[in-house]
Write a protein that holds these residues in place. Structure first.
Motif, PDB file in Angstrom:
ATOM      1  N   ARG A 208     -10.163   8.015  -4.550  1.00 35.48           N
ATOM      2  CA  ARG A 208      -9.448   6.982  -4.179  1.00 35.48           C
ATOM      3  C   ARG A 208     -10.400   6.609  -2.251  1.00 35.48           C
ATOM      4  N   THR A 209      -9.094   5.384  -2.180  1.00 36.90           N
ATOM      5  CA  THR A 209      -9.480   4.660  -1.081  1.00 36.90           C
ATOM      6  C   THR A 209      -8.783   3.857  -0.497  1.00 36.90           C
ATOM      7  N   MET A 210      -8.032   4.385   1.113  1.00 36.11           N
ATOM      8  CA  MET A 210      -6.855   3.115   1.527  1.00 36.11           C
ATOM      9  C   MET A 210      -7.439   2.014   2.776  1.00 36.11           C
ATOM     10  N   LEU A 211      -6.438   1.211   2.532  1.00 37.18           N
ATOM     11  CA  LEU A 211      -6.962   0.421   3.456  1.00 37.18           C
ATOM     12  C   LEU A 211      -5.305   0.217   4.750  1.00 37.18           C
ATOM     13  N   ILE A 212      -6.282  -0.142   5.603  1.00 35.73           N
ATOM     14  CA  ILE A 212      -4.759  -1.017   6.897  1.00 35.73           C
ATOM     15  C   ILE A 212      -4.861  -2.012   7.389  1.00 35.73           C
ATOM     16  N   SER A 213      -3.628  -3.041   7.140  1.00 37.17           N
ATOM     17  CA  SER A 213      -4.321  -4.716   8.151  1.00 37.17           C
ATOM     18  C   SER A 213      -3.796  -4.676   8.663  1.00 37.17           C
ATOM     19  N   ASP A 214      -4.138  -6.036   9.646  1.00 30.41           N
ATOM     20  CA  ASP A 214      -3.121  -5.601  10.680  1.00 30.41           C
ATOM     21  C   ASP A 214      -1.770  -5.919  11.143  1.00 30.41           C
ATOM     22  N   ALA A 215      -1.502  -5.683   9.702  1.00 32.91           N
ATOM     23  CA  ALA A 215       0.191  -6.256   9.845  1.00 32.91           C
ATOM     24  C   ALA A 215       0.658  -4.864   9.091  1.00 32.91           C
ATOM     25  N   GLY A 216       0.097  -4.320   9.340  1.00 29.11           N
ATOM     26  CA  GLY A 216       0.868  -2.979   8.781  1.00 29.11           C
ATOM     27  C   GLY A 216       1.292  -2.093   7.964  1.00 29.11           C
ATOM     28  N   GLN A 217       0.307  -2.530   6.916  1.00 33.38           N
ATOM     29  CA  GLN A 217       0.443  -3.085   5.314  1.00 33.38           C
ATOM     30  C   GLN A 217      -0.416  -1.813   4.290  1.00 33.38           C
ATOM     31  N   VAL A 218      -0.411  -1.068   3.750  1.00 25.81           N
ATOM     32  CA  VAL A 218      -1.063  -0.014   3.587  1.00 25.81           C
ATOM     33  C   VAL A 218      -1.922  -0.416   1.362  1.00 25.81           C
ATOM     34  N   TYR A 219      -2.884  -0.679   1.308  1.00 24.13           N
ATOM     35  CA  TYR A 219      -3.199  -0.745   0.827  1.00 24.13           C
ATOM     36  C   TYR A 219      -4.237   0.574  -0.274  1.00 24.13           C
ATOM     37  N   LYS A 237      -4.076   8.228 -13.573  1.00 24.94           N
ATOM     38  CA  LYS A 237      -3.989   6.414 -13.696  1.00 24.94           C
ATOM     39  C   LYS A 237      -5.124   5.891 -12.652  1.00 24.94           C
ATOM     40  N   MET A 238      -5.586   5.384 -13.017  1.00 30.17           N
ATOM     41  CA  MET A 238      -6.702   4.792 -12.358  1.00 30.17           C
ATOM     42  C   MET A 238      -6.275   3.113 -11.842  1.00 30.17           C
ATOM     43  N   VAL A 239      -6.665   2.635 -10.547  1.00 25.57           N
ATOM     44  CA  VAL A 239      -6.346   1.484 -10.055  1.00 25.57           C
ATOM     45  C   VAL A 239      -7.482   0.932  -9.716  1.00 25.57           C
ATOM     46  N   ALA A 240      -7.811  -0.185  -9.212  1.00 28.51           N
ATOM     47  CA  ALA A 240      -9.892  -0.745  -9.446  1.00 28.51           C
ATOM     48  C   ALA A 240      -9.376  -2.343  -8.377  1.00 28.51           C
ATOM     49  N   THR A 241      -8.726  -2.414  -8.115  1.00 32.81           N
ATOM     50  CA  THR A 241      -8.221  -3.431  -7.354  1.00 32.81           C
ATOM     51  C   THR A 241      -6.866  -2.370  -5.938  1.00 32.81           C
ATOM     52  N   PRO A 242      -7.153  -3.578  -5.174  1.00 36.05           N
ATOM     53  CA  PRO A 242      -6.266  -3.142  -3.941  1.00 36.05           C
ATOM     54  C   PRO A 242      -4.961  -3.198  -4.094  1.00 36.05           C
ATOM     55  N   GLN A 243      -3.669  -2.677  -4.672  1.00 40.47           N
ATOM     56  CA  GLN A 243      -2.345  -2.977  -4.268  1.00 40.47           C
ATOM     57  C   GLN A 243      -1.539  -2.397  -3.375  1.00 40.47           C
ATOM     58  N   LEU A 244      -0.840  -2.693  -3.291  1.00 44.34           N
ATOM     59  CA  LEU A 244       0.224  -2.880  -1.625  1.00 44.34           C
ATOM     60  C   LEU A 244       1.029  -1.770  -1.986  1.00 44.34           C
ATOM     61  N   VAL A 245       1.696  -0.723  -1.280  1.00 43.13           N
ATOM     62  CA  VAL A 245       1.907   0.452  -1.816  1.00 43.13           C
ATOM     63  C   VAL A 245       3.294   0.521  -1.180  1.00 43.13           C
ATOM     64  N   GLU A 246       3.868   0.290  -2.365  1.00 44.16           N
ATOM     65  CA  GLU A 246       5.047  -0.483  -1.856  1.00 44.16           C
ATOM     66  C   GLU A 246       6.248   0.400  -0.830  1.00 44.16           C
ATOM     67  N   SER A 247       6.228   2.242  -1.187  1.00 39.91           N
ATOM     68  CA  SER A 247       6.759   3.358  -0.936  1.00 39.91           C
ATOM     69  C   SER A 247       6.120   2.869   1.156  1.00 39.91           C
ATOM     70  N   LEU A 248       5.153   2.729   1.568  1.00 41.37           N
ATOM     71  CA  LEU A 248       5.416   2.313   2.978  1.00 41.37           C
ATOM     72  C   LEU A 248       5.401   0.602   3.345  1.00 41.37           C
ATOM     73  N   LYS A 249       5.826  -0.360   2.275  1.00 42.19           N
ATOM     74  CA  LYS A 249       6.101  -1.608   3.089  1.00 42.19           C
ATOM     75  C   LYS A 249       7.542  -1.330   4.209  1.00 42.19           C
ATOM     76  N   ASN A 250       7.803  -0.873   4.656  1.00 44.63           N
ATOM     77  CA  ASN A 250       8.695  -0.558   5.554  1.00 44.63           C
ATOM     78  C   ASN A 250       8.559   0.533   6.449  1.00 44.63           C
ATOM     79  N   ILE A 251       7.030   1.054   6.741  1.00 44.57           N
ATOM     80  CA  ILE A 251       6.395   1.736   8.128  1.00 44.57           C
ATOM     81  C   ILE A 251       5.296   0.696   8.644  1.00 44.57           C
TER      82      ILE A 251
END
Length: 535
Positions: A208-219, A237-251
């Motif tokens: 698994r991989t996590m990426l942080i954008s300069d806008a503070g969003q997590v993929y 469950k596998m996700v093969a393209t970056p997906q925004l982590v909805e539970s972190l969108k307000n952080i």
């Protein structure tokens, strides 16, 4: 950038005794003779009245990018630097406080904050813009925010350029490369779906991989479950393209760390959140392994700003920034003494590691290996603790250490960076040299130039720090080391240089070195440059 340094008393930011200074002399002038300036004639330089030119002083302080400690020292020298400057945006702020605020406004994570958020951060840091500046600068220094970086994950690799473009390569059985497939990649390949999004930080776990954008969003992408066989994919469950982590969108997130049983994220305000911690001991908060909702880490760190987090196999370290100086907190599994409290008991809530105060050491960078940990102090000393198997603590033996202990063999080295993995440790000095020690499997320590010619055992363990001569021969100043931090995968190592070149060595059977190995080789003995420019 800290309020204290090793061996010196702390300078307080408030209630400093009045020591008035009314003028600054442009050039040192003996009382019996004035020096003459001849570049613009023969006029005599006089005194520069501070009170008559506060805007010029403010401009100089800001333009010089003074350290927060320097600004505090100025306040200690005279009342001019402490009294209200009568400048916008806050007419009650002193010259030194205004200079600190101006420099804060240059920082990437401070710019998008509104006034309410800025004031909240100020109070959280201790009520001073100098302390806020120290908090921001410290985070940039230890996490390489806004700079290029490389991550040697378990079987796959991530490289982030200084412009925020992300390349991935290596194992891809769970879609952890983010390219929309599960095919391995032995060459660095940019993630096309992230075009237009600037990434400032990355984290890798097994599958698994996590990426942080300069806008503070997590993929996030790859596997979305924890605690199972790290190299397996069954039942996930596998996700093969970056997906925004909805539970972190307000952080507004600035860093992520992935352990074996949990994920942790750090907000720009210095708050730590964890989720999917696991049900083995439920350390940190009461959640189940499938819980994807972030929960603030309760206890001692609720009101203390954190600048860096580091995750081991089943524990978490947090580098905190307090008015009195830097400190390290730990929480989780205490097996092997890796929490640093002098015992091997678990901690359900963050607890400060008190040993650094006894060592008179100001922690500046923290690293959490699978079973051991390390810290670099402001004075360049390195401390290690935890499970000492294979010599990964650098103390010349394989004993466990339940409290941080200074690595005496590095006394002549001023360290600026440390990286830990599964029983391996790397230290980068201020002149760009690299030392490593610990487990020699997979040729991941870099001490293999002679071994490759049949003159030694390239898999030998190293009990005390040794200079990685294979990197020094590159004639490049190393600024970051990253190595695999997983007990289920053979390790590989990245060395990132000041000029943006990336060198790789160690295990490469899945393409994680950024090149396809030939002649049935599974590892690379000597560092070779990855075909990618991170500058």
């Amino acid at each position: 950038m800290d309020a204290t340094t090793s061996g010196t008393p702390s300078i307080q930011y408030h209630n400093i005794p009045d020591q008035p200074i009314t003028a600054i002399v442009v050039a040192p002038v003996p009382t019996f003779q004035r020096n003459q300036r001849h570049c613009f004639g023969d006029s005599t330089p006089g005194e520069f009245p501070l009170a008559a030119n506060p805007s010029i002083v403010l401009h100089v302080l800001t333009a010089c990018n003074l350290d927060p400690q320097d600004l505090a020292t100025l306040e200690a020298t005279g009342s001019f630097f402490r009294q209200p400057a009568n400048f916008a945006p806050d007419y009650e702020l002193s010259i030194s406080e205004l200079a600190a605020l101006d420099m804060c406004q240059k920082r990437a994570i401070f710019k998008p904050m509104n006034e309410e958020e800025r004031q909240e951060l100020k109070q959280r840091c201790g009520g001073s813009w100098k302390l806020v500046l120290r908090f921001l600068l410290a985070g940039e220094a230890c996490c390489r925010r806004e700079k290029s970086q490389a991550i040697a994950g378990p079987g796959h690799s991530i490289a982030v350029t200084s412009k925020g473009v992300v390349y991935t390569f290596g194992s891809n059985s769970s879609g952890q490369l983010g390219h929309g497939s599960t095919e391995e990649e032995c060459r660095p390949r940019p993630i096309r779906s992230l075009q237009g999004i600037r990434i400032i930080q990355a984290a890798a776990g097994a599958g698994r991989t996590m990426l942080i954008s300069d806008a503070g969003q997590v993929y996030a992408f790859g596997k979305d479950s924890f605690g199972e066989a790290e190299y397996g994919t069954q039942g996930t469950k596998m996700v093969a393209t970056p997906q925004l982590v909805e539970s972190l969108k307000n952080i507004f997130v600035v860093q992520a760390a992935i352990g074996n049983f949990f994920t942790a994220v750090l907000s720009r305000e210095g708050r730590v959140y964890t989720f999917s911690w696991g049900n083995d001991a439920r350390l940190g908060h009461q959640t189940e392994p499938t819980d994807l909702e972030p929960h603030p880490l309760l206890g001692a760190l609720e009101n203390i700003p954190v600048i860096q987090i580091a995750a081991g196999y089943c524990y978490l370290l947090a580098l905190a920034c307090q008015p009195s100086g830097m400190s390290v907190y730990s929480v989780g599994c205490g097996l092997g003494g890796k929490l640093g409290h002098g015992s091997r008991t678990d901690e359900k809530h963050p607890r400060i590691i008190e040993q650094f105060q006894h060592l008179n050491l100001q922690p500046m960078v923290v690293a959490a290996g699978a079973w051991h940990a390390a810290v670099v102090g402001r004075d360049g000393r390195v401390c290690t603790w935890g499970w000492g198997r294979y010599g990964c603590l650098g103390h010349g033996n394989e004993e466990c250490e339940s409290v941080p202990k200074v690595v005496e063999a590095l006394n002549q080295v001023k360290a600026v960076h440390v990286a830990t993995g599964d029983y391996t440790t790397f230290v980068v000095s201020d002149d760009g040299d690299v030392h490593s020690f610990g487990c020699g499997e997979s040729a991941s320590l870099g001490h293999n130039a002679l071994a490759a010619e049949g003159q030694g055992n390239r898999h030998a363990n190293v009990l005390t720090p040794e200079l990685v001569t294979s990197l020094k021969q590159m004639n490049e100043r190393v600024v970051q080391i990253s190595l695999t931090n997983s007990i289920y995968w053979n390790a590989h190592t990245f060395a990132l240089t000041e000029s943006g070149k990336l060198y790789a060595f160690g295990a490469g059977d899945k393409g994680q070195l950024g090149a396809e190995l030939v002649n049935n080789q599974t590892e690379r003995v000597n560092p070779e440059q990855v075909e990618i420019d991170l500058s």
